[in-house]
Design an enzyme around this catalytic site. Structure first.
Site, mmCIF file in Angstrom:
data_model
loop_
_atom_site.group_PDB
_atom_site.id
_atom_site.type_symbol
_atom_site.label_atom_id
_atom_site.label_comp_id
_atom_site.label_asym_id
_atom_site.label_seq_id
_atom_site.Cartn_x
_atom_site.Cartn_y
_atom_site.Cartn_z
ATOM 1 N N TYR A 1 -14.038 -7.385 9.508
ATOM 2 C CA TYR A 1 -13.710 -8.416 10.650
ATOM 3 C C TYR A 1 -14.324 -7.873 11.929
ATOM 4 O O TYR A 1 -14.144 -6.437 12.300
ATOM 5 C CB TYR A 1 -12.156 -7.863 10.284
ATOM 6 C CG TYR A 1 -11.631 -8.960 9.307
ATOM 7 C CD1 TYR A 1 -11.441 -10.166 9.512
ATOM 8 C CD2 TYR A 1 -10.684 -8.330 8.025
ATOM 9 C CE1 TYR A 1 -9.934 -10.759 8.036
ATOM 10 C CE2 TYR A 1 -11.001 -9.115 6.456
ATOM 11 C CZ TYR A 1 -10.082 -10.149 6.838
ATOM 12 O OH TYR A 1 -9.918 -11.014 6.384
ATOM 13 N N MET B 1 -8.696 -5.853 3.093
ATOM 14 C CA MET B 1 -7.522 -5.323 2.550
ATOM 15 C C MET B 1 -7.962 -5.169 1.044
ATOM 16 O O MET B 1 -7.673 -4.836 -0.180
ATOM 17 C CB MET B 1 -6.685 -6.931 2.367
ATOM 18 C CG MET B 1 -5.396 -6.059 1.304
ATOM 19 S SD MET B 1 -4.391 -7.617 1.662
ATOM 20 C CE MET B 1 -4.149 -7.984 2.865
ATOM 21 N N ARG C 1 17.220 19.448 3.071
ATOM 22 C CA ARG C 1 16.982 18.568 2.728
ATOM 23 C C ARG C 1 18.480 17.967 1.549
ATOM 24 O O ARG C 1 18.947 17.119 1.485
ATOM 25 C CB ARG C 1 15.641 17.816 1.709
ATOM 26 C CG ARG C 1 15.024 16.889 1.916
ATOM 27 C CD ARG C 1 13.819 16.995 1.875
ATOM 28 N NE ARG C 1 13.255 17.199 0.391
ATOM 29 C CZ ARG C 1 12.026 17.544 -0.355
ATOM 30 N NH1 ARG C 1 10.716 16.687 0.051
ATOM 31 N NH2 ARG C 1 11.608 17.923 -1.433
ATOM 32 N N LYS D 1 5.634 12.164 -10.425
ATOM 33 C CA LYS D 1 6.725 11.185 -9.141
ATOM 34 C C LYS D 1 5.354 10.290 -9.181
ATOM 35 O O LYS D 1 3.754 10.867 -8.543
ATOM 36 C CB LYS D 1 7.117 12.345 -8.151
ATOM 37 C CG LYS D 1 6.061 12.322 -7.880
ATOM 38 C CD LYS D 1 7.467 13.179 -6.828
ATOM 39 C CE LYS D 1 6.888 14.849 -5.929
ATOM 40 N NZ LYS D 1 6.885 15.693 -5.082
#
Ligand SMILES: *Cc1c(COP(=O)(O)O)cnc(C)c1O
Length: 361
Positions: free
Chosen positions: A247, A294, A133, A35
């Site tokens: 930044y 980023m 769950r 997954k």
């Protein structure tokens, strides 16, 4: 690799060694959990590799993940973890994915869609032994099995999930006891599986669904992390006294420092505020200067390097440039960091040091 300025390298020998180590610990089958793009490692290439080595059963979380394996030519059983939603029944059938059932609504939808399509509805039954769950309550497992089978669904497997493996051993034993009682009630003829990575590593067990340990992200059991993230600088320069970097101008130069800008950032999966070091071409750890952007990260060097130098941004080990160090600095678990490694990074898969496959890029 040539032609990439930033990429992920996956060591299939390490992955296979991890698989064999886990297989030796399990008394039964080890189901690779693929997954979230195999926890950031690239699900299709990993599945193809394991299938080639004889592994016949995999697990994913969503229809789209299962479909991508089918479209990529993976033919083994693909188990959909989580609980099937009725509206997914048709897609699961069409793509030949094995759903997990923990409601009769989903079982009914699966049986109905299968009848309409002329297919056999097959599924694993999920039993809740304490996680609360998904899953039929363990005390009602036999009634649930009978109800699901009465709808015409062929139940092939029965499983449960450990809530506290590696955290609360007493409760693991409670869940194991409940699962054992379910087994006794339902009897032979089903494929039962319970363990996850920590369950299998700490206690052994029979059949296991394993993600984290397969990718070597558990320290202390002889497992090897299999992934590294590499990047070449796009700019190398010398700073003047008072120069501020990135930044917020968070790093201020004394003057004379060398700086390399690497073309990877938090959009590639580097957890912002948690990557302190990057390994240089000789393996030495260099400090990250200022904030991670980023798409870019700035690193301090003792001297200049050329634009072909390769930096190891993420190392396949448990040291300060490894994934566990990132997770710890970020205050989270390695799973979360791993699944955020971006798919925009190309991946190369190495077997005995030779390229076996590549993806993306
Ligand atoms: C993710 C998942 C696993 C794998 O867990 P690891 O801790 O990574 O081994 C096993 N079973 C289920 C149901 C899962 O959702």
């Amino acid at each position: 690799m040539e032609g990439w300025r930033a990429w992920i390298e996956v060591d299939l020998d390490a992955l296979w060694a991890n698989y064999l180590l886990l297989k030796a610990r399990a008394q039964g089958e080890v189901i690779p959990v693929l997954k979230a793009d195999a926890y950031g490692h690239g699900a299709l290439s990993i599945a193809r590799f394991l299938e080639e080595r004889g592994v016949g059963r995999f697990a994913v979380a969503t229809i789209a993940e299962g479909r991508a394996l089918r479209e990529g030519g993976v033919w083994g059983e693909v188990l959909l973890l989580g609980s099937l939603h009725p509206l997914e029944a048709e897609a699961a059938l069409r793509w030949g994915l094995t759903p997990t059932l923990s409601t009769l609504e989903a079982a009914r939808a699966l049986a109905e869609r299968a009848r309409a399509l002329g297919l056999t509805p097959r599924a694993h039954l999920k039993v809740d032994t304490g996680m609360n769950r998904v899953g039929f309550p363990w005390e009602e497992a036999l009634a649930a099995l009978r109800a699901v089978e009465a709808l015409g669904v062929r139940v092939e497997g029965v499983y449960s999930h450990l809530a506290t493996a590696g955290e609360d051993e007493a409760f693991v034993e409670v869940q194991r006891g409940r699962f054992q009682r379910v087994r006794e009630a339902l009897g032979p003829g089903y494929f039962y599986h319970l363990e996850n990575s920590y369950g299998l590593l700490l206690h052994g067990g029979e059949n296991a669904r394993v993600g984290l340990a397969l990718y070597g992200l558990v320290p202390g059991f002889g497992l090897r992390p299999v992934l590294r993230l590499l990047a070449r600088p796009t700019l190398v320069k010398r700073l003047k006294a008072g120069d501020r970097v990135g930044y917020g101008g968070a790093f201020v130069a004394q003057g004379g420092e060398w700086l390399a800008t690497l073309p990877v950032g938090y959009a590639d999966g580097l957890p912002r505020g948690a990557v302190a070091f990057v390994r240089g071409p000789g393996g030495e750890p260099f400090r990250v200067a200022g904030r991670i952007s980023m798409d870019q990260t700035t690193v301090l060097l003792p001297g200049p390097v050329d634009l072909w130098a390769v930096f190891e941004v993420l190392s396949p080990d448990f040291g300060p440039t490894g994934l566990l160090a990132w997770a710890e600095a970020r205050g989270t678990i390695p799973y979360e960091v791993a699944v955020h490694l971006s798919r925009r990074l190309p991946r190369v898969y190495l077997l005995e040091g030779v390229e076996w496959a590549r993806a993306g890029g």
